[in-house]
Design a protein around this motif. Structure first.
Motif, PDB file in Angstrom:
ATOM      1  N   SER A 665      33.009  15.310 -38.047  1.00 51.88           N
ATOM      2  CA  SER A 665      32.220  14.140 -38.418  1.00 51.88           C
ATOM      3  C   SER A 665      31.635  13.457 -37.193  1.00 51.88           C
ATOM      4  O   SER A 665      30.471  13.041 -37.185  1.00 51.88           O
ATOM      5  N   LEU A 666      32.438  13.359 -36.116  1.00 54.80           N
ATOM      6  CA  LEU A 666      31.928  12.753 -34.883  1.00 54.80           C
ATOM      7  C   LEU A 666      30.803  13.583 -34.274  1.00 54.80           C
ATOM      8  O   LEU A 666      29.829  13.038 -33.743  1.00 54.80           O
ATOM      9  N   GLU A 667      30.931  14.920 -34.325  1.00 57.02           N
ATOM     10  CA  GLU A 667      29.867  15.765 -33.791  1.00 57.02           C
ATOM     11  C   GLU A 667      28.570  15.586 -34.572  1.00 57.02           C
ATOM     12  O   GLU A 667      27.477  15.578 -33.993  1.00 57.02           O
ATOM     13  N   SER A 668      28.674  15.442 -35.901  1.00 52.65           N
ATOM     14  CA  SER A 668      27.456  15.204 -36.682  1.00 52.65           C
ATOM     15  C   SER A 668      26.835  13.856 -36.336  1.00 52.65           C
ATOM     16  O   SER A 668      25.608  13.719 -36.258  1.00 52.65           O
ATOM     17  N   ARG A 669      27.681  12.843 -36.064  1.00 57.39           N
ATOM     18  CA  ARG A 669      27.149  11.542 -35.639  1.00 57.39           C
ATOM     19  C   ARG A 669      26.512  11.634 -34.262  1.00 57.39           C
ATOM     20  O   ARG A 669      25.484  10.989 -33.985  1.00 57.39           O
ATOM     21  N   ASP A 670      27.101  12.453 -33.373  1.00 51.12           N
ATOM     22  CA  ASP A 670      26.484  12.659 -32.065  1.00 51.12           C
ATOM     23  C   ASP A 670      25.101  13.283 -32.196  1.00 51.12           C
ATOM     24  O   ASP A 670      24.155  12.894 -31.496  1.00 51.12           O
ATOM     25  N   LYS A 671      24.995  14.257 -33.102  1.00 51.47           N
ATOM     26  CA  LYS A 671      23.700  14.909 -33.291  1.00 51.47           C
ATOM     27  C   LYS A 671      22.666  13.922 -33.827  1.00 51.47           C
ATOM     28  O   LYS A 671      21.510  13.919 -33.384  1.00 51.47           O
ATOM     29  N   ARG A 672      23.095  13.086 -34.784  1.00 48.84           N
ATOM     30  CA  ARG A 672      22.170  12.079 -35.301  1.00 48.84           C
ATOM     31  C   ARG A 672      21.742  11.104 -34.207  1.00 48.84           C
ATOM     32  O   ARG A 672      20.574  10.721 -34.103  1.00 48.84           O
ATOM     33  N   TYR A 673      22.709  10.721 -33.366  1.00 49.72           N
ATOM     34  CA  TYR A 673      22.402   9.793 -32.286  1.00 49.72           C
ATOM     35  C   TYR A 673      21.430  10.422 -31.285  1.00 49.72           C
ATOM     36  O   TYR A 673      20.467   9.774 -30.844  1.00 49.72           O
ATOM     37  N   LEU A 674      21.685  11.708 -30.937  1.00 52.80           N
ATOM     38  CA  LEU A 674      20.800  12.382 -29.987  1.00 52.80           C
ATOM     39  C   LEU A 674      19.401  12.575 -30.560  1.00 52.80           C
ATOM     40  O   LEU A 674      18.396  12.425 -29.844  1.00 52.80           O
ATOM     41  N   ILE A 675      19.329  12.922 -31.856  1.00 52.48           N
ATOM     42  CA  ILE A 675      18.010  13.069 -32.486  1.00 52.48           C
ATOM     43  C   ILE A 675      17.274  11.739 -32.507  1.00 52.48           C
ATOM     44  O   ILE A 675      16.055  11.664 -32.267  1.00 52.48           O
ATOM     45  N   GLN A 676      18.011  10.662 -32.768  1.00 52.45           N
ATOM     46  CA  GLN A 676      17.397   9.337 -32.762  1.00 52.45           C
ATOM     47  C   GLN A 676      16.871   8.984 -31.368  1.00 52.45           C
ATOM     48  O   GLN A 676      15.743   8.488 -31.223  1.00 52.45           O
ATOM     49  N   LYS A 677      17.662   9.253 -30.325  1.00 51.02           N
ATOM     50  CA  LYS A 677      17.216   8.976 -28.967  1.00 51.02           C
ATOM     51  C   LYS A 677      16.022   9.845 -28.583  1.00 51.02           C
ATOM     52  O   LYS A 677      15.078   9.392 -27.911  1.00 51.02           O
ATOM     53  N   LEU A 678      16.071  11.140 -29.011  1.00 51.52           N
ATOM     54  CA  LEU A 678      14.949  12.034 -28.710  1.00 51.52           C
ATOM     55  C   LEU A 678      13.682  11.563 -29.402  1.00 51.52           C
ATOM     56  O   LEU A 678      12.584  11.597 -28.808  1.00 51.52           O
ATOM     57  N   THR A 679      13.808  11.107 -30.631  1.00 52.71           N
ATOM     58  CA  THR A 679      12.635  10.593 -31.359  1.00 52.71           C
ATOM     59  C   THR A 679      12.076   9.352 -30.681  1.00 52.71           C
ATOM     60  O   THR A 679      10.853   9.196 -30.534  1.00 52.71           O
ATOM     61  N   GLU A 680      12.960   8.469 -30.238  1.00 58.77           N
ATOM     62  CA  GLU A 680      12.500   7.273 -29.537  1.00 58.77           C
ATOM     63  C   GLU A 680      11.810   7.622 -28.223  1.00 58.77           C
ATOM     64  O   GLU A 680      10.785   7.028 -27.859  1.00 58.77           O
ATOM     65  N   ALA A 681      12.375   8.606 -27.504  1.00 59.15           N
ATOM     66  CA  ALA A 681      11.748   9.015 -26.246  1.00 59.15           C
ATOM     67  C   ALA A 681      10.368   9.624 -26.484  1.00 59.15           C
ATOM     68  O   ALA A 681       9.409   9.367 -25.732  1.00 59.15           O
ATOM     69  N   GLN A 682      10.244  10.473 -27.533  1.00 58.18           N
ATOM     70  CA  GLN A 682       8.938  11.057 -27.852  1.00 58.18           C
ATOM     71  C   GLN A 682       7.938   9.976 -28.253  1.00 58.18           C
ATOM     72  O   GLN A 682       6.753  10.037 -27.883  1.00 58.18           O
ATOM     73  N   ARG A 683       8.415   8.975 -28.985  1.00 64.15           N
ATOM     74  CA  ARG A 683       7.517   7.889 -29.389  1.00 64.15           C
ATOM     75  C   ARG A 683       7.037   7.098 -28.174  1.00 64.15           C
ATOM     76  O   ARG A 683       5.863   6.726 -28.065  1.00 64.15           O
ATOM     77  N   GLU A 684       7.946   6.856 -27.212  1.00 66.65           N
ATOM     78  CA  GLU A 684       7.554   6.145 -25.999  1.00 66.65           C
ATOM     79  C   GLU A 684       6.562   6.950 -25.168  1.00 66.65           C
ATOM     80  O   GLU A 684       5.606   6.394 -24.593  1.00 66.65           O
ATOM     81  N   MET A 685       6.763   8.278 -25.106  1.00 64.48           N
ATOM     82  CA  MET A 685       5.824   9.120 -24.364  1.00 64.48           C
ATOM     83  C   MET A 685       4.439   9.087 -24.996  1.00 64.48           C
ATOM     84  O   MET A 685       3.409   9.043 -24.302  1.00 64.48           O
ATOM     85  N   ARG A 686       4.392   9.119 -26.337  1.00 63.30           N
ATOM     86  CA  ARG A 686       3.089   9.061 -27.002  1.00 63.30           C
ATOM     87  C   ARG A 686       2.404   7.719 -26.751  1.00 63.30           C
ATOM     88  O   ARG A 686       1.186   7.653 -26.547  1.00 63.30           O
ATOM     89  N   ASN A 687       3.202   6.638 -26.771  1.00 59.84           N
ATOM     90  CA  ASN A 687       2.611   5.322 -26.524  1.00 59.84           C
ATOM     91  C   ASN A 687       2.052   5.224 -25.109  1.00 59.84           C
ATOM     92  O   ASN A 687       0.997   4.630 -24.877  1.00 59.84           O
ATOM     93  N   ARG A 688       2.771   5.837 -24.131  1.00 62.35           N
ATOM     94  CA  ARG A 688       2.267   5.807 -22.765  1.00 62.35           C
ATOM     95  C   ARG A 688       0.989   6.621 -22.615  1.00 62.35           C
ATOM     96  O   ARG A 688       0.066   6.238 -21.886  1.00 62.35           O
TER      97      ARG A 688
END
Length: 690
Positions: A665-688
């Motif tokens: 369960s913790l590993e699945s939460r880690d994956k969700r957290y990493l995907i969320q961070k990756l999505t935020e990073a991609q969104r910031e790159m597009r905004n830049r």
């Protein structure tokens, strides 16, 4: 490093370390990060390459090749003796694997069961595998009885060996107790042989099929004397112990699976949706049926969740009302069971009192009806009571899963208890005398001169009648029903009737009922296991034809692992119920003085003390010490300690499983957290870039 510390798994580990670091060091190893775990696994694999096969590890091909190269490199630095041991060990393992592969091709009904598994799934396949297990079990039981009891007598009777029978020495027994009237050889009607074949009387009563045929004390060979009474009793103990050990060994595997699968409701939904498909199914109609079964299971889970919520919201008045209703309905169930047991008791009494009439005083149908009256009443009770229980359970407001389990439990008790009621009724008639005292012989010698043979005849009739009912229902009910549904589809009544469902629990209860009869009757009828083996072989082919041509699988399907554990649990209950009347008949009821190998013993069990008395004095002291209270009490305490140890071990294993699930369960939460961070990073790159 700061980014890794933000992971949910890291925060959970840090929080747990602050609370349970001093209490549980093992949990730290279970909850380590994946990289350190994999490095530990690799180190463990490289250390155990000498004793374990690389094939057993869950690694990809490249990793296995790398480990094999490491293994070959290590071989160069070993001595010639160690290299020879390594090569011989690997050769022996390959030989064992090839031998297992070859013996699997010799497995009974291998292709038939695989075909059933491919067309109808693993649930129905588990029923036929269970039927195959009973065939093998009865065959082994027959071989035990044949080797210990029948073979020495056959070798002497047909003069294959230089041996002779040892007759039972006469003792101070009243002449009236030794009278065993043989069937009259006067006028024989044309149907008498047919009645004898169905009831075990007449010419069959004098054969080796029944207990009364073995009226000898032993077989004298050139160098020793074979003690037949001791061998007869030991064969009974041996097949009961073998059955118990074999059933427990097979049921432990299913118990382990059920222990691991004690899952939460959310995991149950996920397992049904993502891992509930049976990939053995290749038939289109069975695939549709499996879809319907999964939908039914999901609806049942949702219904159970609704009932749990309803129970949580139930007021005290509603709780009192539902428990009062359940108490009333359970009283009705007990009344139904009592009525069935009383009907079996009265039918057995009536049959035993009237079956001694001469054949010429009654017509063919009347004679056969009286002989089979207890079997008919038992069959009717087993047919009617499940329908009554199925109607009653709907008003008790249980969850769907608990409804099925409770109904099956009631049907199991009904089917197996009817046999015990029959046996105990016969026992009460054997030990009771109406107009004169039983002190002369210890039992009702006038009505039962050889009571063991007559109990064996009752078990024989139950076995034969059960087979007749199965064949009759398949030929005269299921096949016409299939023809009517197929060719008279315009009739709404016939369409509502529908095809017969292949209900796994009902079919399992039927064969467990037959196996319980075999366990009880094998002592009184030594060839009954051979008859049971032939009966189960016939049932296999009849049920296979019925499944393919006349029946439809039930929408309530069972998983193979759950089915196997349930089948063996019911079979274990049947074995325990069979041991009770056998123990009472061998230890409490006086043995017949007119037939059988125990005519000089008050009870069957007395042959054991007599045999022990012939041992040397030191061995006698050892046996008496092992059977005394001074040994029994410490032994019982040690057994309890061992049991508590295994219970604690099972609890520890269950906690490990819970911890591993938490880690997943913790590993699945880690994956969700990493995907969320990756999505935020991609969104910031597009905004830049924009």
């Amino acid at each position: 490093m700061n980014f890794l510390q933000e992971l949910p798994s890291y925060r959970s580990i840090a929080r747990k370390r602050t609370t349970i670091l001093s209490r549980d060091k093992q949990s730290d190893t279970l909850l380590k990060p994946t990289d350190s775990y994999s490095s530990q696994l690799e180190g463990g694999i490289t250390e155990n390459l000498n004793s374990q096969s690389i094939r057993k590890y869950a690694l990809n091909i490249s990793e296995k090749r790398r480990l094999r190269d490491i293994q070959e490199t290590q071989m160069k630095y070993l001595s010639e003796w160690d290299q020879w041991k390594r090569y011989s060990s690997n050769s022996w393992k390959r030989f064992v694997e090839k031998a297992r592969e070859m013996t699997s091709h010799l497995e009974l009904w291998r292709e038939d069961i695989r075909s059933i598994e491919g067309k109808f799934g693993t649930g129905i396949q588990s029923y036929f595998s269970f039927l195959r297990f009973l065939v093998l079990l009865n065959l082994v039981i027959f071989l035990i009885i044949f080797m210990l009891v029948l073979l020495p007598m056959l070798l002497t009777k047909y003069k294959i060996t230089n041996s002779s029978f040892v007759l039972i020495p006469s003792k101070d027994i009243d002449i009236q107790c030794t009278v065993y009237p043989i069937s009259s050889s006067g006028l024989i009607y044309f149907y008498s042989y047919f009645i004898d074949l169905l009831s075990g009387t007449g010419f069959l009563e004098e054969t080796c099929l029944f207990y009364g045929h073995y009226t000898i004390d032993g077989v004298k060979f050139q160098t020793f004397t074979y003690d037949l009474p001791l061998a007869y009793l030991l064969s009974t103990i041996a097949y009961l112990a073998l059955s118990l050990l074999w059933i427990v060994k097979r049921s432990v595997e299913g118990f382990k699976i059920n222990l691991i699968r004690s899952e939460e409701h959310f995991q149950s939904y996920c397992n049904k949706i993502f891992a509930g498909w049976d990939f053995c199914i290749t038939n289109r109609s069975m695939a549709d049926l499996k879809h319907g079964s999964l939908r039914y299971e999901l609806r049942a889970d949702l219904e159970e969740e609704r009932i749990r919520q309803k129970i949580a919201e139930r007021t005290s008045e509603e709780t009192l009302r539902i428990y009062s209703l359940r108490l009333f309905l359970n009283c009705i169930v007990l009344a139904v069971l009592a009525a069935c047991f009383y009907a079996i008791y009265r039918a057995t009494i009536f049959s035993q009192e009237h079956m001694k009439k001469e054949i010429d005083k009654m017509v063919f149908g009347e004679n056969l009806l009286i002989l089979y009256l207890p079997s008919i009443v038992i069959t009717l009770a087993n047919f009617v009571t499940p329908m009554i229980f199925a109607k009653i359970i709907h008003y008790e407001d249980y969850s769907p899963g608990f409804e099925i389990r409770l109904t099956i439990l009631r049907c199991v008790f009904m089917r197996l208890a009817t046999i015990c009621v029959l046996v105990f009724t016969l026992g009460s008639k054997i030990t009771s005398c109406d107009n004169y005292s039983c002190e002369l012989c210890g039992y009702n010698q006038k009505l039962y001169p050889c009571w063991e043979t007559q109990v064996g005849q009752e078990m024989y009739k139950l076995m034969i009648f059960d087979l007749i009912i199965i064949l009759a229902v398949t030929l005269f009910v299921d096949f016409p029903r299939k023809l009517l549904v197929t060719y008279c589809s315009s009739s709404k009544l016939i369409q509502c009737w529908g095809q017969q469902e292949f209900a796994i629990p009902d079919n399992v209860l039927g064969i467990v009922y037959g196996q319980t009869i075999c366990w009880i009757g094998a002592f009184f009828s030594p060839l009954l296991p051979a008859i049971a083996t032939l009966k189960f072989i016939i049932i296999f082919y009849v049920k296979e034809m019925s499944l393919i041509y006349t029946c439809t699988p039930s929408p309530r399907q069972f998983r193979a692992s759950n089915s196997n554990f349930f089948f063996l649990l019911v079979l274990l209950i049947g074995l325990c119920l069979a041991i009770i009347p056998l123990t009472i008949s061998m230890a409490r009821i006086p043995s017949s003085k007119a037939c059988g190998p125990f005519t000089n013993f008050n009870t069957t069990w007395e042959v054991i003390p007599k045999t022990v008395s012939t041992f040397p004095s030191s061995l006698q002291s050892l046996v008496h010490g092992l059977t005394s209270e001074a040994f029994a009490v410490p032994f019982f305490m040690i057994i309890c300690l061992i049991m508590f140890y295994f219970i604690a071990l099972a609890g520890a294993h269950k906690r490990v499983v819970v911890q591993l699930r938490e880690q997943l369960s913790l590993e699945s939460r880690d994956k969700r957290y990493l995907i969320q961070k990756l999505t935020e990073a991609q969104r910031e790159m597009r905004n830049r870039l924009d």
